[in-house]
Design a protein around this motif. Structure first.
Motif, PDB file in Angstrom:
ATOM      1  N   ALA A   5       0.838  -1.200   0.000  1.00 35.68           N
ATOM      2  CA  ALA A   5       0.000   0.000   0.000  1.00 35.68           C
ATOM      3  C   ALA A   5       0.869   1.244   0.000  1.00 35.68           C
ATOM      4  O   ALA A   5       0.581   2.234  -0.683  1.00 35.68           O
ATOM      5  CB  ALA A   5      -0.924  -0.012   1.206  1.00 35.68           C
ATOM      6  N   ALA A   6       1.978   1.185   0.771  1.00 41.60           N
ATOM      7  CA  ALA A   6       2.893   2.318   0.826  1.00 41.60           C
ATOM      8  C   ALA A   6       3.489   2.587  -0.548  1.00 41.60           C
ATOM      9  O   ALA A   6       3.569   3.734  -1.003  1.00 41.60           O
ATOM     10  CB  ALA A   6       3.996   2.048   1.846  1.00 41.60           C
ATOM     11  N   LEU A   7       3.872   1.505  -1.229  1.00 40.50           N
ATOM     12  CA  LEU A   7       4.444   1.650  -2.570  1.00 40.50           C
ATOM     13  C   LEU A   7       3.425   2.287  -3.515  1.00 40.50           C
ATOM     14  O   LEU A   7       3.746   3.190  -4.291  1.00 40.50           O
ATOM     15  CB  LEU A   7       4.872   0.277  -3.100  1.00 40.50           C
ATOM     16  CG  LEU A   7       5.618   0.310  -4.434  1.00 40.50           C
ATOM     17  CD1 LEU A   7       7.004   0.897  -4.248  1.00 40.50           C
ATOM     18  CD2 LEU A   7       5.708  -1.085  -5.032  1.00 40.50           C
ATOM     19  N   GLU A   8       2.189   1.818  -3.403  1.00 35.63           N
ATOM     20  CA  GLU A   8       1.142   2.354  -4.260  1.00 35.63           C
ATOM     21  C   GLU A   8       0.962   3.847  -4.011  1.00 35.63           C
ATOM     22  O   GLU A   8       0.839   4.640  -4.946  1.00 35.63           O
ATOM     23  CB  GLU A   8      -0.157   1.607  -3.971  1.00 35.63           C
ATOM     24  CG  GLU A   8      -1.254   1.889  -4.967  1.00 35.63           C
ATOM     25  CD  GLU A   8      -2.577   1.334  -4.484  1.00 35.63           C
ATOM     26  OE1 GLU A   8      -2.562   0.392  -3.671  1.00 35.63           O
ATOM     27  OE2 GLU A   8      -3.605   1.853  -4.929  1.00 35.63           O
ATOM     28  N   ILE A   9       0.971   4.213  -2.715  1.00 37.33           N
ATOM     29  CA  ILE A   9       0.792   5.632  -2.382  1.00 37.33           C
ATOM     30  C   ILE A   9       1.953   6.448  -2.931  1.00 37.33           C
ATOM     31  O   ILE A   9       1.764   7.537  -3.474  1.00 37.33           O
ATOM     32  CB  ILE A   9       0.656   5.814  -0.854  1.00 37.33           C
ATOM     33  CG1 ILE A   9      -0.741   5.351  -0.430  1.00 37.33           C
ATOM     34  CG2 ILE A   9       0.867   7.256  -0.443  1.00 37.33           C
ATOM     35  CD1 ILE A   9      -1.054   5.568   1.013  1.00 37.33           C
ATOM     36  N   ILE A  10       3.180   5.900  -2.832  1.00 41.25           N
ATOM     37  CA  ILE A  10       4.342   6.662  -3.309  1.00 41.25           C
ATOM     38  C   ILE A  10       4.230   6.916  -4.809  1.00 41.25           C
ATOM     39  O   ILE A  10       4.397   8.052  -5.290  1.00 41.25           O
ATOM     40  CB  ILE A  10       5.650   5.906  -2.982  1.00 41.25           C
ATOM     41  CG1 ILE A  10       5.906   5.952  -1.475  1.00 41.25           C
ATOM     42  CG2 ILE A  10       6.829   6.524  -3.727  1.00 41.25           C
ATOM     43  CD1 ILE A  10       7.022   5.046  -1.022  1.00 41.25           C
ATOM     44  N   ILE A  11       3.901   5.865  -5.561  1.00 37.84           N
ATOM     45  CA  ILE A  11       3.839   6.042  -7.013  1.00 37.84           C
ATOM     46  C   ILE A  11       2.681   6.950  -7.407  1.00 37.84           C
ATOM     47  O   ILE A  11       2.828   7.844  -8.246  1.00 37.84           O
ATOM     48  CB  ILE A  11       3.738   4.668  -7.707  1.00 37.84           C
ATOM     49  CG1 ILE A  11       5.062   3.937  -7.500  1.00 37.84           C
ATOM     50  CG2 ILE A  11       3.447   4.832  -9.183  1.00 37.84           C
ATOM     51  CD1 ILE A  11       5.091   2.562  -8.055  1.00 37.84           C
ATOM     52  N   SER A  12       1.519   6.767  -6.755  1.00 34.72           N
ATOM     53  CA  SER A  12       0.387   7.647  -7.054  1.00 34.72           C
ATOM     54  C   SER A  12       0.731   9.091  -6.703  1.00 34.72           C
ATOM     55  O   SER A  12       0.322  10.017  -7.396  1.00 34.72           O
ATOM     56  CB  SER A  12      -0.843   7.226  -6.264  1.00 34.72           C
ATOM     57  OG  SER A  12      -1.109   5.876  -6.461  1.00 34.72           O
ATOM     58  N   THR A  13       1.470   9.280  -5.604  1.00 36.42           N
ATOM     59  CA  THR A  13       1.857  10.629  -5.209  1.00 36.42           C
ATOM     60  C   THR A  13       2.675  11.300  -6.289  1.00 36.42           C
ATOM     61  O   THR A  13       2.440  12.459  -6.639  1.00 36.42           O
ATOM     62  CB  THR A  13       2.692  10.588  -3.915  1.00 36.42           C
ATOM     63  OG1 THR A  13       1.944   9.937  -2.917  1.00 36.42           O
ATOM     64  CG2 THR A  13       3.054  11.973  -3.469  1.00 36.42           C
ATOM     65  N   LEU A  14       3.646  10.540  -6.814  1.00 36.70           N
ATOM     66  CA  LEU A  14       4.506  11.133  -7.850  1.00 36.70           C
ATOM     67  C   LEU A  14       3.673  11.525  -9.066  1.00 36.70           C
ATOM     68  O   LEU A  14       3.844  12.609  -9.629  1.00 36.70           O
ATOM     69  CB  LEU A  14       5.602  10.148  -8.242  1.00 36.70           C
ATOM     70  CG  LEU A  14       6.671   9.940  -7.178  1.00 36.70           C
ATOM     71  CD1 LEU A  14       7.673   8.897  -7.623  1.00 36.70           C
ATOM     72  CD2 LEU A  14       7.378  11.254  -6.882  1.00 36.70           C
ATOM     73  N   ALA A 144       1.963   8.790 -18.356  1.00 40.65           N
ATOM     74  CA  ALA A 144       2.256   9.710 -19.456  1.00 40.65           C
ATOM     75  C   ALA A 144       2.006  11.145 -19.043  1.00 40.65           C
ATOM     76  O   ALA A 144       2.811  12.047 -19.320  1.00 40.65           O
ATOM     77  CB  ALA A 144       1.388   9.357 -20.663  1.00 40.65           C
ATOM     78  N   ILE A 145       0.898  11.360 -18.308  1.00 36.44           N
ATOM     79  CA  ILE A 145       0.569  12.720 -17.883  1.00 36.44           C
ATOM     80  C   ILE A 145       1.623  13.257 -16.928  1.00 36.44           C
ATOM     81  O   ILE A 145       2.067  14.411 -17.048  1.00 36.44           O
ATOM     82  CB  ILE A 145      -0.825  12.738 -17.231  1.00 36.44           C
ATOM     83  CG1 ILE A 145      -1.882  12.676 -18.332  1.00 36.44           C
ATOM     84  CG2 ILE A 145      -1.031  13.975 -16.380  1.00 36.44           C
ATOM     85  CD1 ILE A 145      -3.268  12.499 -17.825  1.00 36.44           C
ATOM     86  N   ALA A 146       2.068  12.405 -15.993  1.00 35.09           N
ATOM     87  CA  ALA A 146       3.098  12.844 -15.051  1.00 35.09           C
ATOM     88  C   ALA A 146       4.369  13.235 -15.793  1.00 35.09           C
ATOM     89  O   ALA A 146       4.970  14.285 -15.525  1.00 35.09           O
ATOM     90  CB  ALA A 146       3.386  11.735 -14.047  1.00 35.09           C
ATOM     91  N   VAL A 147       4.769  12.392 -16.775  1.00 30.36           N
ATOM     92  CA  VAL A 147       6.008  12.673 -17.509  1.00 30.36           C
ATOM     93  C   VAL A 147       5.867  13.951 -18.330  1.00 30.36           C
ATOM     94  O   VAL A 147       6.742  14.835 -18.291  1.00 30.36           O
ATOM     95  CB  VAL A 147       6.360  11.470 -18.409  1.00 30.36           C
ATOM     96  CG1 VAL A 147       7.523  11.836 -19.327  1.00 30.36           C
ATOM     97  CG2 VAL A 147       6.702  10.264 -17.568  1.00 30.36           C
ATOM     98  N   ILE A 148       4.733  14.083 -19.041  1.00 25.31           N
ATOM     99  CA  ILE A 148       4.545  15.278 -19.868  1.00 25.31           C
ATOM    100  C   ILE A 148       4.501  16.534 -19.002  1.00 25.31           C
ATOM    101  O   ILE A 148       5.096  17.561 -19.324  1.00 25.31           O
ATOM    102  CB  ILE A 148       3.260  15.158 -20.710  1.00 25.31           C
ATOM    103  CG1 ILE A 148       3.366  13.974 -21.677  1.00 25.31           C
ATOM    104  CG2 ILE A 148       3.021  16.432 -21.511  1.00 25.31           C
ATOM    105  CD1 ILE A 148       2.083  13.676 -22.401  1.00 25.31           C
TER     106      ILE A 148
END
Lengths: 289, 336
Positions: A5-14, A144-148
């Motif tokens: 769950a922590a990993l998921e939160i970290i990636i979603s946060t980014l 893609a949105i995060a990268v752009i």
């Protein structure tokens, strides 16, 4: 909270934080040069999303081109708003500008409601599919949105740092009178900043349209987020805004995870008020000169 | 000249008192009641924004706090709704303390944004519906009506409701007028015009600003409680986006720092907005255009301009001494 769950939160946060950064950067730019808090920023995002939907569905062009056209439309609209309304209101005072931008938001919202109706709409995603990380599922669209978003922000920094207009903008945000003395046209810079802010709002708006459902009221929620981020980062402070975007993303996701989705806005506002009392000039307070 | 003003005020009062006798249309009466409610909200808001220079953007939250707390107390405890009215006002004052104590030291725009955030917190609290108290997005229904003997004072019975609203309006207006003319009122205005100078003359800024916010919160909460028992149903829309913009427009177009300006604008704008309802979806588009147009064409404070004009005429008719005093008193609107 377990580790997946922590990993998921970290990636979603980014991913979320980068989008938030794009959403709030326009507000920060207008505040740093024009000293105005633009309450119609969220409505501009909403307007751009609907414009993208209209172009994609009626002209039959490819999605990226439709989104680009929507961003151009949002740029033109914000230039128009600056020229016809903001310029006149700036001479009157703070509260007139605030209520004027609120009225613009009301206007845009109801024009969209009137011409598109209140039914939920959705833009097609940029890239189909997704990837499973830990326990969660992240769509390629979000990545893609995060990268752009990050690329656009990097481009903007480069522009602010090295181009003639960028330097003029920074000069105006530091000292209005001195920059006038060295020959910078404040009116031109103001118009340019407003246009740039509108462009950023447009990009953020079409991205929001591909992630969430579009309603004429979506601008309010987007504005609320951007508002919290700008205040937390310190009004007009670009670095603070970037930091605050990710802080807000992590607080929001954690609150939604722990307390439930309805508590997230309340927790965010409470957090913002605490930050304001503890550090009135934002997370990264500028040194007094 | 003071007598002329008094006569004009008395005339306004008499018109307000006999107005329902002349109007038999229930809907118009309903609108007049809403006008009175808005007039109380905006004139109290003006005490804070216009007279004290505190840009409180969470004022409508006090209205909602008053309405919801009074309704919840009346529904859950079953005590007479008459007692709930002051309870609503009192809880609004507590809410004003909660928001003002940590934030009054913040600078200009930051204070506005802080109070705006407070309003949003309250809005999401209503939606979250903790402990099933607020009814969530559906709102609270079956709020007990006020009763005077056998007379029910609620939406179904407009005539007595109007007079109760008028009573609250007059109470609030008289108190506000007295405050503005008192020493405290002068202190508010001094703090607004030059905080440093006011402090150097021995005015405690924190105390007076807190006083202004608390006073405005009390009457706003009181009229909120009245509104809840009058409508007998309230929802989160009472602090929604569109009401917020409408109330702010009343305040600004009426003119800051004039008390009567926002009251007059409340009557005008509410009727304009209701008149536009017949135009259907164009309503808010036209309203937004009207607001923008009004903001761009005039700086709003129509009442202040009239005051300045009458002062100028008066000062020509009078001894120079008096004229100077008068000019000082009508020194008004804050500019930021």
């Amino acid at each position: 909270m377990n580790s997946s769950a922590a990993l998921e939160i970290i990636i979603s946060t980014l991913a979320l934080g980068s989008l938030y950064c794009l959403m709030s950067m326009g507000l920060t730019l207008t505040f740093s040069t024009l000293q105005l808090f633009n309450f119609s920023h969220g409505a501009l995002m909403m307007f751009a999303a609907y414009l993208g939907w209209l172009v994609a569905n009626s002209l039959g062009v490819k999605l990226p081109i439709a989104l680009l056209l929507a961003v151009v439309g949002s740029f033109m609209l914000s230039l128009l708003i600056e020229k016809t309304i903001i310029r006149g209101l700036m001479k009157k005072g703070l509260i007139e500008v605030i209520i004027g931008t609120l009225a613009i938001a009301l206007l845009l919202e109801n024009i969209v409601l009137f011409s598109f109706g209140g039914r939920l709409k959705r833009l097609p995603v940029l890239i189909e599919g997704g990837v499973r990380i830990g326990g969660g599922f992240i769509t390629y669209n979000n990545i893609a949105i995060a990268v752009i978003s990050l690329l656009i922000l990097l481009g903007m920094f480069f522009f602010l740092k090295h181009s003639k207009y960028g330097m003029a903008m920074r000069a105006v945000s530091q000292d209005k009178e001195a920059s006038q003395i060295v020959g910078i046209g404040i009116g031109k810079v103001n118009m340019f900043v407003f246009g740039l802010s509108g462009t950023l709002a447009g990009i953020a708006g079409v991205f929001l349209g591909t992630i969430y459902m579009m309603t004429p009221a979506m601008g309010t929620e987007a504005l609320t987020k951007a508002f919290i981020i700008c205040v937390m980062g310190g009004l007009g402070n670009i670095r603070g805004t970037i930091l605050a975007s990710y802080v807000v993303a992590v607080v929001e996701l954690t609150a939604a995870f722990v307390l439930g989705i309805y508590w997230a806005p309340l927790v965010l506002f409470a957090f913002m008020m605490i930050v304001m009392v503890a550090r009135p000039s934002g997370l990264l307070a500028r040194k007094e000169r | 000249m003071k007598q002329a003003k008094l006569v004009a005020l008395l005339l306004c009062g008499i018109v307000l008192v006999i107005l329902p006798l002349l109007i038999s249309n229930a809907f118009v009466l309903h609108l007049l009641i809403l006008c009175l409610v808005y007039a109380v909200i905006t004139s109290n808001w003006d005490l804070v924004v216009g007279y004290s220079g505190i840009f409180n953007f969470g004022h409508l939250a006090f209205f909602a706090v008053g309405a919801y707390s009074s309704a919840i107390v009346a529904i859950s405890s079953g005590i007479s709704p008459w007692w709930c009215l002051p309870i609503g006002g009192g809880i609004a004052v507590v809410a004003s303390l909660v928001v003002a104590l940590p934030s009054l030291r913040l600078r200009g725009l930051y204070f506005s944004l802080f109070t705006f955030a407070f309003q949003q917190i309250f809005y999401s609290l209503i939606l979250i519906n903790p402990g099933n108290l607020t009814g969530g997005s559906q709102g609270l229904m079956f709020i007990p009506a006020l009763k005077l003997g056998s007379i029910v004072i609620s939406r179904t019975n407009k005539f007595p409701s109007y007079y109760l609203a008028l009573a609250f309006f007059l109470l609030s207006s008289i108190v506000l007028y007295r405050i503005v003319r008192s020493k405290a009122g002068l202190a508010f205005q001094a703090l607004r015009d030059s905080e440093e100078y006011a402090i150097s003359r021995g005015i405690n800024p924190f105390k007076y600003k807190l006083g202004a916010v608390m006073t405005s919160a009390f009457f706003t909460g009181l009229i909120g409680a009245f509104y809840a028992h009058y409508m007998r149903i309230i929802g989160p829309a009472i602090i929604g986006w569109q009401i917020f913009i409408l109330a702010l427009a009343m305040l600004v177009l009426g003119g800051l720092g004039s008390l009567f300006g926002p009251m007059i604008a409340s009557f005008g704008l509410l009727f304009v907005s209701e008149f536009l309802t017949s135009l259907g979806p164009y309503r808010f588009i036209i309203l937004a255009f009207v607001m923008l147009f009004a903001l761009l064409i005039s700086p709003g404070d129509i009442v202040r301009k009239l005051q300045l004009a009458t002062t100028a005429i008066r000062s020509k008719l009078r001894k120079p001494d008096d004229a100077r005093m008068d000019g000082e008193n009508s020194e008004a609107t804050p500019r930021v």
